[in-house]
Design a protein around this motif. Sequence first.
Motif, short mmCIF file in Angstrom:
data_model
loop_
_atom_site.label_atom_id
_atom_site.label_comp_id
_atom_site.label_asym_id
_atom_site.label_seq_id
_atom_site.Cartn_x
_atom_site.Cartn_y
_atom_site.Cartn_z
N ILE A 178 -18.65 -25.83 -23.98
CA ILE A 178 -17.56 -25.56 -22.90
C ILE A 178 -16.75 -24.42 -24.00
N PRO A 179 -16.66 -23.21 -23.09
CA PRO A 179 -16.09 -22.11 -23.98
C PRO A 179 -14.79 -22.36 -23.94
N GLY A 180 -14.43 -22.13 -25.37
CA GLY A 180 -13.03 -22.34 -25.92
C GLY A 180 -12.68 -23.52 -26.27
N LEU A 181 -13.52 -24.69 -26.25
CA LEU A 181 -13.14 -25.97 -26.60
C LEU A 181 -13.58 -26.20 -28.12
N ASP A 182 -14.51 -25.63 -28.79
CA ASP A 182 -15.08 -25.92 -30.02
C ASP A 182 -14.11 -25.09 -30.99
N SER A 183 -13.18 -25.91 -31.72
CA SER A 183 -12.08 -25.26 -32.45
C SER A 183 -11.90 -25.84 -33.76
N PRO A 184 -11.31 -25.44 -34.82
CA PRO A 184 -10.90 -26.35 -36.01
C PRO A 184 -10.08 -27.39 -35.53
N GLU A 185 -9.21 -27.07 -34.73
CA GLU A 185 -8.13 -28.22 -34.04
C GLU A 185 -8.97 -29.23 -33.46
N PHE A 186 -9.82 -28.84 -32.60
CA PHE A 186 -10.73 -29.74 -31.81
C PHE A 186 -11.31 -30.89 -32.97
N ARG A 187 -11.96 -30.11 -33.72
CA ARG A 187 -12.99 -31.05 -34.51
C ARG A 187 -12.11 -31.66 -35.68
N SER A 188 -11.07 -31.26 -36.05
CA SER A 188 -10.00 -32.06 -36.60
C SER A 188 -9.58 -33.29 -35.96
N CYS A 189 -9.11 -33.14 -34.59
CA CYS A 189 -8.75 -34.36 -33.93
C CYS A 189 -9.67 -35.19 -33.47
N VAL A 190 -11.04 -34.88 -33.36
CA VAL A 190 -12.42 -35.91 -33.14
C VAL A 190 -12.62 -36.57 -34.39
N ARG A 191 -12.63 -35.80 -35.42
CA ARG A 191 -12.92 -36.60 -36.93
C ARG A 191 -12.04 -37.41 -37.24
N ASN A 192 -10.79 -36.95 -37.19
CA ASN A 192 -9.49 -37.81 -37.70
C ASN A 192 -9.17 -39.02 -36.77
N GLY A 193 -9.76 -39.10 -35.56
CA GLY A 193 -9.33 -40.17 -34.49
C GLY A 193 -8.19 -40.15 -34.03
N THR A 194 -7.48 -38.96 -34.17
CA THR A 194 -6.15 -38.87 -33.71
C THR A 194 -5.53 -39.73 -32.72
N TYR A 195 -6.32 -39.97 -31.65
CA TYR A 195 -5.97 -40.72 -30.40
C TYR A 195 -6.61 -41.92 -30.41
N ALA A 196 -7.16 -42.66 -31.67
CA ALA A 196 -7.95 -43.81 -31.49
C ALA A 196 -7.07 -45.13 -31.33
N GLU A 197 -5.94 -44.95 -32.27
CA GLU A 197 -5.13 -46.44 -31.98
C GLU A 197 -4.65 -46.35 -30.38
N LYS A 198 -4.08 -45.16 -29.90
CA LYS A 198 -3.46 -45.04 -28.76
C LYS A 198 -4.34 -45.66 -27.61
N VAL A 199 -5.84 -45.09 -27.88
CA VAL A 199 -6.90 -45.57 -26.81
C VAL A 199 -6.99 -47.04 -26.90
N ARG A 200 -6.98 -47.65 -28.11
CA ARG A 200 -7.08 -48.97 -28.41
C ARG A 200 -6.10 -49.81 -27.54
N ALA A 201 -4.87 -49.39 -27.78
CA ALA A 201 -3.62 -50.06 -27.06
C ALA A 201 -3.68 -49.86 -25.63
#
Length: 267
Positions: A178-201
Amino acid sequence: MSENGNEGRRPAVERLREQREREQAAEKRKRGIKVGLVAVAVLAVVGVIGYAAAGGSLGDGDGEAAAPISEGKGQAPVTLTVYEDFRCPGCASFETRFKDTLHELVEDGQLRTEYHLVTIIDGNMGGNGSRAAANAAHCAKDAGKFTPYHDLLFASQPPEQEDTFADQGYLIELAGQIPGLDSPEFRSCVRNGTYAEKVRATNAAFTASEHNATPTVLLGGENVYGDPADPLTPESLREKVAGLAKAADGGKAGGDGTGAGGDAAGS
C-alpha cells in the motif's frame, strides 16, 4: 451350661458389632459430605479459571476500549457499525461481498462506517493474530490508510486455525503493498503493539455485550446481517441505507418546520 452361656452372650456380641458398623457407616457419610463440599469449592475455582482462560484475563474489561475506526463524511445520514475479527472467515466473506458497495456508499456521503476490531478467534483457536492484525489496522488508521489495509488483511486471510497474522514482520510486509503506509512510524506502532491493550479491552466489551458472533453488522443500530430468513444483499443494503437516509432527511425537515411554526406562533 457352657453352650447355653455362649448362646446367651452371642446376641450381646452381635449388638456390639452392629453398633460399630453403624458408627463406621456414619463416619463414612461424614467424610463423604466433606469431600463433596471440597469438590464443589474446587469446581467453583476451576470455573473462574476457565472464564479467565476463555476471555484472556479477568481484568480485560478494566482498560479503555479502542474507539471504533470511522470512515466517511461526518454529516453522512446513516451509520453502519461492524464488529469483526481479521481471522474470522465469516467476516472475510462479508467484506468480500459488500466492500465495493460500502466504499461507494461512503464515497457518495450516504454512509459512515464504524469498525470495532475484536479478537474472538484468538480466544477460540489460540494465538495472537487477531489482536496483532487489529493493532496494525489501528496503526494504518493513524497513517490515513485504514481502508486499503483493512481490505488487504481480509484478502490475505490465512486459514482460521493458522496464526499467520501473529507475525509482525508479515503485517509490515503486507503494508508494503500500500503506497505510503510502510514507514518507520507504522513499523514502530506494529512492533510495539501500540493499540494492543485497547483492542483487548474492545474485545472484552464485545463479549460482554448482547452480540455473540462475528461479523455483527448494525445499520442504524439494527442488526441486519446473519438472518437466514432475511439475508442481506448488496442491493438490499443500498435500499435500507436509502430508506434510512430519507427518513433522516424527513425528520430534519419536519424539525425545521416545527421550529419555524413555533417561532411564528410565539411572535
